[in-house]
Design a protein around this motif. Structure first.
Motif, mmCIF file in Angstrom:
data_model
loop_
_atom_site.group_PDB
_atom_site.id
_atom_site.type_symbol
_atom_site.label_atom_id
_atom_site.label_comp_id
_atom_site.label_asym_id
_atom_site.label_seq_id
_atom_site.Cartn_x
_atom_site.Cartn_y
_atom_site.Cartn_z
ATOM 1 N N GLY A 270 34.344 23.097 22.107
ATOM 2 C CA GLY A 270 34.635 23.706 23.528
ATOM 3 C C GLY A 270 35.342 24.882 23.473
ATOM 4 N N PRO A 271 36.392 25.223 22.865
ATOM 5 C CA PRO A 271 36.958 26.584 22.846
ATOM 6 C C PRO A 271 36.036 27.624 22.473
ATOM 7 C CG PRO A 271 38.672 25.086 22.295
ATOM 8 C CD PRO A 271 37.206 24.281 22.133
ATOM 9 N N ARG A 272 35.277 27.349 21.336
ATOM 10 C CA ARG A 272 34.442 28.437 20.709
ATOM 11 C C ARG A 272 33.355 28.787 21.589
ATOM 12 N NH1 ARG A 272 32.654 27.979 14.399
ATOM 13 N NH2 ARG A 272 34.604 28.751 14.339
ATOM 14 N N MET A 273 32.492 27.833 22.237
ATOM 15 C CA MET A 273 31.447 28.112 22.864
ATOM 16 C C MET A 273 31.672 27.934 24.398
ATOM 17 S SD MET A 273 28.929 25.525 20.826
ATOM 18 C CE MET A 273 27.483 26.417 21.628
ATOM 19 N N GLY A 274 32.801 27.558 24.800
ATOM 20 C CA GLY A 274 32.810 27.755 26.459
ATOM 21 C C GLY A 274 32.065 27.147 27.121
ATOM 22 N N LEU A 275 31.234 26.223 26.610
ATOM 23 C CA LEU A 275 30.040 25.170 27.439
ATOM 24 C C LEU A 275 30.498 23.806 27.266
ATOM 25 C CD1 LEU A 275 27.029 26.854 25.642
ATOM 26 C CD2 LEU A 275 27.776 27.433 28.057
ATOM 27 N N PRO A 276 30.159 23.181 28.312
ATOM 28 C CA PRO A 276 30.070 21.618 28.507
ATOM 29 C C PRO A 276 29.246 21.114 27.305
ATOM 30 C CG PRO A 276 28.754 22.480 30.198
ATOM 31 C CD PRO A 276 29.310 23.585 29.594
#
Length: 492
Positions: free
Chosen positions: A79-85
């Motif tokens: 989550g934090p790395r990609m910022g995507l659901p």
């Protein structure tokens, strides 16, 4: 406070750094509350349903929960790395349109859980108030969950922050009551072990945890990108594991002590025996916990729906679009609740079995790709393109691997609806999850054996920015932009 601040507009889209907030402690509280619901009691009662003794049931719960939680925890670091659901990340392995396959499974999973949360939460309130019209309570409860889901992530965090303390105190007091009033020594001295029953409880506990995997990044994506992946995984792991094991242990003990009683009524009775209004407080806290969890599943189910639709037609994420989609999904869940049979435990047990069959191949493929094939190096820009960008519309490797994993499990299925040929020879023992994990992983690694990671990484770094403006550039050790402004995630 503006409408933008009050009602979340984000759904399937990327969360830019300027909108990131929260910390690991808040994530621990969130994931603790996701499982700290009365519905978790039902998962712990599966062993008793199969006539398994209490000691073996507790062991199966512990091992199964640890096994299943490992998968969701590893997803949490994404989550934090990609910022995507979570589920839109599947476009990397399946293609933008091929990802509709796991997205459909995730959608059914989340809206299915919403049905049981509504039913359980409404039952808690009905048990407290003795209301004569349970359908009316179910409608009111469902609408309230929809409202929380529409307002979004910030409200969920605020509510669970306070609810987690009340829930923790409630669980401590219920545990004291269980040691005081339940004949635990006698129950633990009984021995009725059966492999089928043990595997049924193991599978139920593991699947219950794996079922959270499709939603983990929906919430961890809001953390600042500099947040350590190991810290996020630990918060998710210990938060959900603690609540799951605790509640399932209570469910197992209650179902063993009162095998023919309704679990919700039993936990209320246990609290009443303790005194000080604990029974009533348990129903209130239980209803609030179910409300939070139901809102989370409606939120994530909506993200899955919009992620799938966006692959076929560009969609702009807005608050009104989220509201409309959550409203439609919530209404369908309410209709399903009203139409369900009253035997909650049998329905939930069958639901968990089917759920695992659909989710196991996906989680195997997603984690294998993230940690062993591409090793965290993805183009966020291309993931967000409806045509899939460098990942394409249809990715044969992911689709074929999923199909092979699912087909390989069919002879091992063991449910009340269908029992496979090999499962029958194993006296109904359900080992389908292990077959699905191994086969989907093996096929995916085989199909990706010639994957040139270095060549793709060059494309990721140098490709032009197509869907994100320059303000969306992430900073930190794990995220960055190419010289041309292309947004990417990589394990530098």
């Amino acid at each position: 406070m503006s409408q933008t601040d009050f009602v979340e507009a984000r759904s399937f889209d990327h969360i830019p750094e300027r909108e990131r907030h929260g910390n690991v402690t808040g994530q621990f509280q969130l994931w603790f509350m996701i499982n700290a619901t009365l519905i978790t009691l039902l998962t712990g009662a599966v062993g008793t349903l199969y006539k398994l003794d209490l000691a073996s049931t507790l062991l199966a719960i512990l091992i199964g929960s640890i096994f299943g939680t490992l998968f969701q925890a590893f997803h949490g670091a994404q989550g934090p790395r990609m910022g995507l659901p979570q589920m839109i990340q599947s476009r990397v392995q399946f293609g933008s349109r091929g990802a509709v396959l796991p997205l459909a499974a995730a959608m059914l999973c989340q809206f299915g859980f919403a049905v049981f949360y509504i039913q359980t939460g409404a039952q808690s309130l009905g048990n407290l108030s003795h209301f004569a019209h349970p359908e009316a309570l179910q409608v009111v409860f469902g609408v309230a969950a929809m409202a929380v889901a529409i307002i979004g992530y910030r409200l969920v965090l605020r509510v669970e922050r306070f609810a987690s303390y009340a829930t923790l105190i409630n669980l401590v007091l219920l545990s004291i009551a269980a040691f005081t009033w339940l004949p635990l020594r006698g129950l633990l001295s009984q021995h009725h072990f059966a492999v089928v029953a043990f595997l049924a409880q193991f599978g139920a506990s593991a699947t219950y945890q794996i079922a959270i995997a499709p939603i983990v990044s929906d919430y961890t994506r809001y953390l600042p990108s500099r947040t350590k992946g190991s810290a996020v995984s630990s918060a998710v792991f210990f938060g959900t594991l603690l609540a799951a094991v605790w509640l399932e242990f209570l469910g197992a003990a209650l179902s063993a002590a009162f095998p023919n009683a309704d679990l919700i009524a039993s936990i209320r009775d246990l609290g009443d025996r303790f005194g000080f209004g604990l029974g009533s407080a348990t129903m209130i806290i239980g209803a609030i916990s179910c409300l939070i969890a139901c809102a989370v599943t409606l939120y994530s189910g909506t993200v899955a729906v919009l992620s799938a639709a966006e692959a076929f037609r560009p969609i702009r994420s807005t608050a009104s679009l989220r509201t409309m989609t959550i409203g439609c999904g919530g209404l369908l869940a309410i209709v399903a609740v009203v139409s369900m049979p009253p035997n909650l435990l049998d329905s939930f047990s069958a639901f968990l079995s089917l759920l695992g069959y659909f989710l196991i191949p996906w989680t195997a493929i997603n984690l294998t790709d993230y940690y062993f094939v591409r090793r965290g190096a993805f183009s966020i820009t291309d993931i967000m393109m409806p045509n899939g960008g460098i990942y394409g519309k249809w990715n044969k490797a992911g689709i074929v691997s999923y199909g092979c994993g699912f087909i390989a499990m069919i002879p091992f299925f063991s449910t009340s609806l269908y029992t496979g040929a090999i499962a029958s020879k194993l006296n109904g023992a359900d080992i389908a999850f292990s077959i699905g994990l191994v086969s989907a992983t093996a096929v995916y690694l085989f199909l990706m054996r010639r994957f040139d990671r270095a060549a793709e990484l060059k494309v990721v770094v140098l490709a032009p920015l197509n869907t994100l403006d320059s303000h969306d550039a992430l900073v930190g050790t794990d995220m960055g932009t190419s010289p041309s402004g292309h947004l990417y995630a990589a394990d530098h």
